[in-house]
Design a protein around this motif. Structure first.
Motif, PDB file in Angstrom:
ATOM      1  N   ASP A   1      -6.391  12.939 -11.684  1.00  0.00           N
ATOM      2  CA  ASP A   1      -5.959  11.882 -10.773  1.00  0.00           C
ATOM      3  C   ASP A   1      -7.156  10.981 -10.494  1.00  0.00           C
ATOM      4  OD1 ASP A   1      -3.163  12.441 -10.054  1.00  0.00           O
ATOM      5  OD2 ASP A   1      -3.964  14.318  -9.263  1.00  0.00           O
TER       6      ASP A   1
ATOM      7  N   LYS B   1       0.833  -1.203   0.000  1.00  0.00           N
ATOM      8  CA  LYS B   1       0.000   0.000   0.000  1.00  0.00           C
ATOM      9  C   LYS B   1       0.871   1.258   0.000  1.00  0.00           C
ATOM     10  CE  LYS B   1      -4.073  -2.011   2.225  1.00  0.00           C
ATOM     11  NZ  LYS B   1      -4.929  -2.043   3.450  1.00  0.00           N
TER      12      LYS B   1
ATOM     13  N   ASP C   1       1.772   6.968  -6.647  1.00  0.00           N
ATOM     14  CA  ASP C   1       0.745   7.985  -6.893  1.00  0.00           C
ATOM     15  C   ASP C   1       1.287   9.393  -6.655  1.00  0.00           C
ATOM     16  OD1 ASP C   1      -1.447   6.753  -7.915  1.00  0.00           O
ATOM     17  OD2 ASP C   1      -2.748   7.131  -6.210  1.00  0.00           O
ATOM     18  N   GLU C   2       2.165   9.516  -5.661  1.00  0.00           N
ATOM     19  CA  GLU C   2       2.755  10.826  -5.364  1.00  0.00           C
ATOM     20  C   GLU C   2       3.792  11.205  -6.409  1.00  0.00           C
ATOM     21  OE1 GLU C   2       5.318  13.051  -1.821  1.00  0.00           O
ATOM     22  OE2 GLU C   2       4.437  11.078  -1.478  1.00  0.00           O
TER      23      GLU C   2
ATOM     24  N   SER D   1       1.912  11.871 -10.039  1.00  0.00           N
ATOM     25  CA  SER D   1       0.610  12.540  -9.988  1.00  0.00           C
ATOM     26  C   SER D   1       0.350  13.227 -11.312  1.00  0.00           C
ATOM     27  CB  SER D   1       0.598  13.569  -8.861  1.00  0.00           C
ATOM     28  OG  SER D   1       1.528  14.609  -9.156  1.00  0.00           O
TER      29      SER D   1
ATOM     30  N   ILE E   1       2.199   1.787  -3.574  1.00  0.00           N
ATOM     31  CA  ILE E   1       1.188   2.388  -4.445  1.00  0.00           C
ATOM     32  C   ILE E   1       1.033   3.873  -4.130  1.00  0.00           C
ATOM     33  CG2 ILE E   1      -1.259   2.390  -5.051  1.00  0.00           C
ATOM     34  CD1 ILE E   1       0.284   0.064  -6.264  1.00  0.00           C
ATOM     35  N   ALA E   2       1.048   4.226  -2.835  1.00  0.00           N
ATOM     36  CA  ALA E   2       0.937   5.631  -2.433  1.00  0.00           C
ATOM     37  C   ALA E   2       2.147   6.429  -2.932  1.00  0.00           C
ATOM     38  CB  ALA E   2       0.814   5.738  -0.917  1.00  0.00           C
TER      39      ALA E   2
ATOM     40  N   ASP F   1      -9.099   7.640  -8.256  1.00  0.00           N
ATOM     41  CA  ASP F   1      -9.242   6.944  -6.992  1.00  0.00           C
ATOM     42  C   ASP F   1      -9.590   5.477  -7.305  1.00  0.00           C
ATOM     43  OD1 ASP F   1      -9.581   6.318  -4.338  1.00  0.00           O
ATOM     44  OD2 ASP F   1     -11.567   7.238  -4.179  1.00  0.00           O
ATOM     45  N   PRO F   2      -8.835   4.470  -6.827  1.00  0.00           N
ATOM     46  CA  PRO F   2      -7.862   4.579  -5.746  1.00  0.00           C
ATOM     47  C   PRO F   2      -6.464   5.004  -6.195  1.00  0.00           C
ATOM     48  CG  PRO F   2      -8.137   2.294  -6.339  1.00  0.00           C
ATOM     49  CD  PRO F   2      -9.118   3.063  -7.177  1.00  0.00           C
ATOM     50  N   GLN F   3      -6.095   4.801  -7.480  1.00  0.00           N
ATOM     51  CA  GLN F   3      -4.770   5.205  -7.910  1.00  0.00           C
ATOM     52  C   GLN F   3      -4.750   5.406  -9.417  1.00  0.00           C
ATOM     53  OE1 GLN F   3      -4.456   1.895  -6.072  1.00  0.00           O
ATOM     54  NE2 GLN F   3      -4.929   0.670  -7.868  1.00  0.00           N
TER      55      GLN F   3
ATOM     56  N   PRO G   1      -0.763   1.670 -11.687  1.00  0.00           N
ATOM     57  CA  PRO G   1      -0.111   0.909 -10.611  1.00  0.00           C
ATOM     58  C   PRO G   1      -0.933  -0.347 -10.298  1.00  0.00           C
ATOM     59  CG  PRO G   1      -0.595   3.198  -9.964  1.00  0.00           C
ATOM     60  CD  PRO G   1      -1.381   2.890 -11.193  1.00  0.00           C
TER      61      PRO G   1
END
Length: 255
Positions: free
Chosen positions: A72, A35, A42-43, A46, A38-39, A74-76, A109
């Motif tokens: 962007d 997780k 995403d950062e 972006s 993936i975060a 959601d979720p990624q 991702p």
């Protein structure tokens, strides 16, 4: 020997498209680490940062940006579409460029449900018409993403005419995308070409040479694992990379 400049009848309406699938592969041992990966992706990728990359692409190929749409998800994931023209245009001329010149990027991702393998994919298309060439952005994009695997296509479509009316189906020399790749990038990858010369279609697959396990571990190092685990993780990562590079599921790599 320098080629003489083509004298065309009217506008050069050859369409040139450079497309990439770029992959980053990673191992994250726990659900929490996956997780976090993936975060992190995403950062790092972006819509805002991708827009900055595409604006530099436009500058590199000498294109005028007409419009930008970014999103962007959601979720990624993220998407950016940029409409471009060969040069600055009057407002009433913008519509003529909408279906001819554009740059797009979409990110994907994802993760393996059991093995801890995470994969990030960026799909990029740079499509131009006229004198500007997407090939000028090739090295910049490869360096921007530093991908483990790259699948790239280049295609010239349509035709233009010289002043005598003769059709011109390609206006530059090329027998491989590698012709336009910087030497240090060519040497960093294993490369395979699959080209259809009579159709002006060029396809190159790239797999990074060096495999250093620490470069593929998220928030951990090789020292954090037992020798047996290191061997297993190395096998999983290489399996993932070989399958992406070859475009098919393959027999399991043995330890």
């Amino acid at each position: 020997m320098k080629r003489s400049k083509l004298k065309l009848y009217g506008f050069n309406n050859l369409t040139k498209t450079l497309s990439f699938n770029m992959y980053d592969v990673c191992y994250a041992s726990t659900e929490e680490e996956r997780k976090k990966y993936i975060a992190y992706i995403d950062e790092q990728y972006s819509a805002e940062r991708l827009t900055g990359i595409l604006q530099k692409v436009a500058d590199t190929i000498g294109a005028q940006v007409l419009n930008i749409a970014q999103q962007d998800y959601d979720p990624q994931g993220a998407s950016v579409t940029m409409l471009i023209a060969e040069e600055e245009v009057e407002k009433q001329d913008v519509v003529a460029h909408l279906d001819k010149s554009h740059i797009t990027v979409h990110t994907y991702p994802e993760m393996h449900p059991q093995d801890g393998i995470c994969t990030f994919r960026a799909d990029i298309d740079v499509s131009t018409c006229g004198k500007i060439s997407p090939l000028k952005a090739l090295n910049f994009l490869l360096r921007s993403f530093e991908a483990d695997i790259v699948i790239t296509d280049y295609r010239v479509r349509g035709f233009t005419r010289d002043v005598k009316g003769k059709k011109i189906f390609i206006d530059h020399r090329i027998n491989s995308i590698q012709n336009y790749m910087a030497p240090d990038l060519r040497h960093a990858y294993d490369l395979i070409d699959v080209n259809v010369y009579q159709e002006n279609i060029f396809h190159t697959k790239m797999l990074l040479h060096d495999f250093k396990l620490d470069n593929y571990l998220f928030d951990m190092t090789e020292k954090d694992f037992s020798p047996k685990e290191v061997k297993r993780i190395r096998r999983l990562l290489k399996q993932e990379m070989y399958e992406i590079f070859n475009g098919r599921n393959m027999p399991a790599i043995k330890d």
